[in-house]
Design a protein around this motif. Structure first.
Motif, PDB file in Angstrom:
ATOM      1  N   ILE A  10      33.422  35.442  29.927  1.00  0.00           N
ATOM      2  CA  ILE A  10      34.831  35.140  29.716  1.00  0.00           C
ATOM      3  C   ILE A  10      35.430  34.695  31.041  1.00  0.00           C
ATOM      4  CG2 ILE A  10      37.066  36.041  29.005  1.00  0.00           C
ATOM      5  CD1 ILE A  10      35.629  38.082  27.332  1.00  0.00           C
ATOM      6  N   PRO A  11      35.933  33.461  31.151  1.00  0.00           N
ATOM      7  CA  PRO A  11      36.503  32.995  32.418  1.00  0.00           C
ATOM      8  C   PRO A  11      37.664  33.874  32.844  1.00  0.00           C
ATOM      9  CG  PRO A  11      36.196  31.189  30.877  1.00  0.00           C
ATOM     10  CD  PRO A  11      35.963  32.458  30.115  1.00  0.00           C
ATOM     11  N   ILE A  12      37.746  34.144  34.136  1.00  0.00           N
ATOM     12  CA  ILE A  12      38.813  34.999  34.637  1.00  0.00           C
ATOM     13  C   ILE A  12      40.175  34.393  34.377  1.00  0.00           C
ATOM     14  CG2 ILE A  12      38.702  33.982  36.929  1.00  0.00           C
ATOM     15  CD1 ILE A  12      39.587  37.596  35.965  1.00  0.00           C
ATOM     16  N   ILE A  54      44.049  47.683  36.477  1.00  0.00           N
ATOM     17  CA  ILE A  54      43.727  46.257  36.352  1.00  0.00           C
ATOM     18  C   ILE A  54      42.337  45.973  36.907  1.00  0.00           C
ATOM     19  CG2 ILE A  54      44.344  43.953  37.186  1.00  0.00           C
ATOM     20  CD1 ILE A  54      47.289  44.869  37.088  1.00  0.00           C
ATOM     21  N   ASN A  55      42.034  46.537  38.066  1.00  0.00           N
ATOM     22  CA  ASN A  55      40.733  46.285  38.696  1.00  0.00           C
ATOM     23  C   ASN A  55      39.579  46.889  37.898  1.00  0.00           C
ATOM     24  OD1 ASN A  55      41.616  44.751  40.885  1.00  0.00           O
ATOM     25  ND2 ASN A  55      42.073  46.567  42.116  1.00  0.00           N
ATOM     26  N   GLN A  56      39.797  48.052  37.296  1.00  0.00           N
ATOM     27  CA  GLN A  56      38.717  48.746  36.602  1.00  0.00           C
ATOM     28  C   GLN A  56      38.520  48.275  35.165  1.00  0.00           C
ATOM     29  OE1 GLN A  56      39.100  53.043  36.945  1.00  0.00           O
ATOM     30  NE2 GLN A  56      39.811  52.875  39.066  1.00  0.00           N
ATOM     31  N   ASN A  57      39.584  47.773  34.537  1.00  0.00           N
ATOM     32  CA  ASN A  57      39.507  47.503  33.105  1.00  0.00           C
ATOM     33  C   ASN A  57      39.783  46.060  32.691  1.00  0.00           C
ATOM     34  OD1 ASN A  57      39.313  50.410  31.849  1.00  0.00           O
ATOM     35  ND2 ASN A  57      40.890  50.525  33.439  1.00  0.00           N
ATOM     36  N   ILE A  58      40.400  45.280  33.555  1.00  0.00           N
ATOM     37  CA  ILE A  58      40.827  43.939  33.153  1.00  0.00           C
ATOM     38  C   ILE A  58      40.017  42.837  33.816  1.00  0.00           C
ATOM     39  CG2 ILE A  58      42.749  42.322  33.060  1.00  0.00           C
ATOM     40  CD1 ILE A  58      43.127  44.731  31.257  1.00  0.00           C
ATOM     41  N   ILE A  63      36.329  40.050  41.307  1.00  0.00           N
ATOM     42  CA  ILE A  63      37.738  39.683  41.391  1.00  0.00           C
ATOM     43  C   ILE A  63      38.554  40.961  41.465  1.00  0.00           C
ATOM     44  CG2 ILE A  63      39.659  38.526  40.255  1.00  0.00           C
ATOM     45  CD1 ILE A  63      37.504  36.646  41.165  1.00  0.00           C
ATOM     46  N   THR A  64      39.460  41.037  42.407  1.00  0.00           N
ATOM     47  CA  THR A  64      40.267  42.245  42.554  1.00  0.00           C
ATOM     48  C   THR A  64      41.737  41.888  42.694  1.00  0.00           C
ATOM     49  OG1 THR A  64      39.939  42.239  44.953  1.00  0.00           O
ATOM     50  CG2 THR A  64      38.416  43.568  43.637  1.00  0.00           C
ATOM     51  N   ALA A  65      42.551  42.801  42.231  1.00  0.00           N
ATOM     52  CA  ALA A  65      43.994  42.686  42.405  1.00  0.00           C
ATOM     53  C   ALA A  65      44.400  43.557  43.582  1.00  0.00           C
ATOM     54  CB  ALA A  65      44.715  43.138  41.139  1.00  0.00           C
ATOM     55  N   GLY A  84      43.159  36.910  43.430  1.00  0.00           N
ATOM     56  CA  GLY A  84      42.637  35.679  44.011  1.00  0.00           C
ATOM     57  C   GLY A  84      43.670  35.090  44.950  1.00  0.00           C
ATOM     58  N   GLU A  85      44.034  33.832  44.713  1.00  0.00           N
ATOM     59  CA  GLU A  85      45.037  33.174  45.540  1.00  0.00           C
ATOM     60  C   GLU A  85      46.406  33.141  44.867  1.00  0.00           C
ATOM     61  OE1 GLU A  85      44.440  32.217  48.634  1.00  0.00           O
ATOM     62  OE2 GLU A  85      42.409  32.995  48.381  1.00  0.00           O
TER      63      GLU A  85
END
Length: 235
Positions: A10-12, A54-58, A63-65, A84-85
Motif C-alpha cells: 500500500i503506497p504511503i 501514528i508511527n506504530q499503527n498507520i 516512514i515516521t511522524a 517525510g517532507e
C-alpha cells in the motif's frame, strides 16, 4: 517515494491521504497503544501519544511522524506534525483518547469543486425544432450511428444537449458507466466516442459532419446554431 517505503503493497501516499483527508476519528487506545489514559495529561503527553500511535499503527516501515508543536485550540489539542517532507495538522481530545486526523470548520461553507474548466466548455445556441431533431436522430440510428459516452463527462453532456437531450438520444447512445463490458470490447477509452456503421468516427461533431458521414439530411435550422461544437473529450 520509493518502493522501499511501501508496507503490504500500500503506497504511503494513499495511507496518508486516507488518514489526513478522510477525517476519520481514531480511538488511540486500540492496536499497539494499550496503556491506560489518566486525567490531566499535558499537551506534550497527548501529542506524543498521538505520534506514537501514528508511527506504530498507520505508517509503513521506514516512514515516521515527528512532532513539531502542540497548542490548545477550541477545546482540543492541535498537533502540528511532519511526515517525510510534508507537514500536517491533526487534533486530539485533551484526555488523549481520540485523534482527529483533520479538522473542519463547521461555520464555513465549502466551495464545490468542478473537475472541468467551465471556460473550456462549448456554448451552443440556436433553434432547431424537436420534430427536425427527432427526424435527424432517427436517420442516424438507421445509419448505425452510436455515441459511447459517460454521463459525468461535460463533453458528453454538451453533445447530448446539442441533440436535444438524453431522451432524444436514447436510440443512439450507450452509457459506458453502465455498459462497461460493451465499451471495453469496443476499446472505448475517451468520451464521447462515436461509431458510424461499425467504424470509429473521426469527423467534426456538428450536424453537417454527422449528416455527411451518414447520408442524412442536415436538420432545418441547423444553420442558426452558433458556438463552438463539442469537440473535446474526457478520459
Amino acid at each position: 517515494m520509493s518502493k522501499g517505503f511501501i508496507k503490504n503493497l500500500i503506497p504511503i501516499s494513499i495511507v496518508i491521504a486516507g488518514l489526513l483527508i478522510a477525517g476519520v476519528l481514531i480511538y488511540l487506545n486500540q492496536g499497539k497503544v494499550t496503556e491506560e489514559v489518566s486525567e490531566g495529561l499535558s499537551p506534550q503527553q497527548v501529542a506524543e501519544k498521538a505520534i506514537d500511535y501514528i508511527n506504530q499503527n498507520i505508517l509503513a516501515e521506514g516512514i515516521t511522524a515527528s512532532l513539531i508543536s502542540v497548542v490548545e485550540e477550541n477545546g482540543v489539542y492541535k498537533i502540528h506534525l511532519k511526515i517525510g517532507e510534508e507537514e500536517y495538522d491533526s487534533y486530539a481530545t485533551k484526555d488523549g483518547k481520540f485523534l482527529f486526523p483533520e479538522g473542519y470548520d463547521l461555520e464555513e461553507t465549502p466551495i464545490a469543486q468542478n473537475t472541468e474548466d467551465e471556460s473550456s466548455q462549448p456554448s451552443i445556441e440556436g433553434s432547431i425544432s424537436s420534430e427536425e431533431l427527432a427526424k435527424f436522430v432517427g436517420c442516424l440510428e438507421k445509419a448505425d450511428f452510436v455515441i459511447y459516452g459517460a454521463n459525468w463527462c461535460g463533453w458528453t453532456k454538451k453533445l447530448v444537449e446539442m441533440l436535444s437531450g438524453w431522451d432524444m438520444v436514447k436510440p443512439i447512445y450507450i452509457e459506458c458507466t453502465e455498459e462497461t463490458e460493451l465499451c471495453e470490447e469496443k476499446g472505448i477509452s475517451g468520451y464521447p466516442t462515436i461509431f458510424v456503421r461499425g467504424e470509429r468516427y473521426q469527423g467534426s461533431r456538428t450536424f453537417e459532419g454527422f449528416a455527411a458521414a451518414t447520408d442524412c439530411d442536415v436538420p432545418v435550422g441547423a444553420e442558426s446554431v452558433t458556438g463552438e461544437s463539442p469537440s473535446g473529450g474526457c478520459q
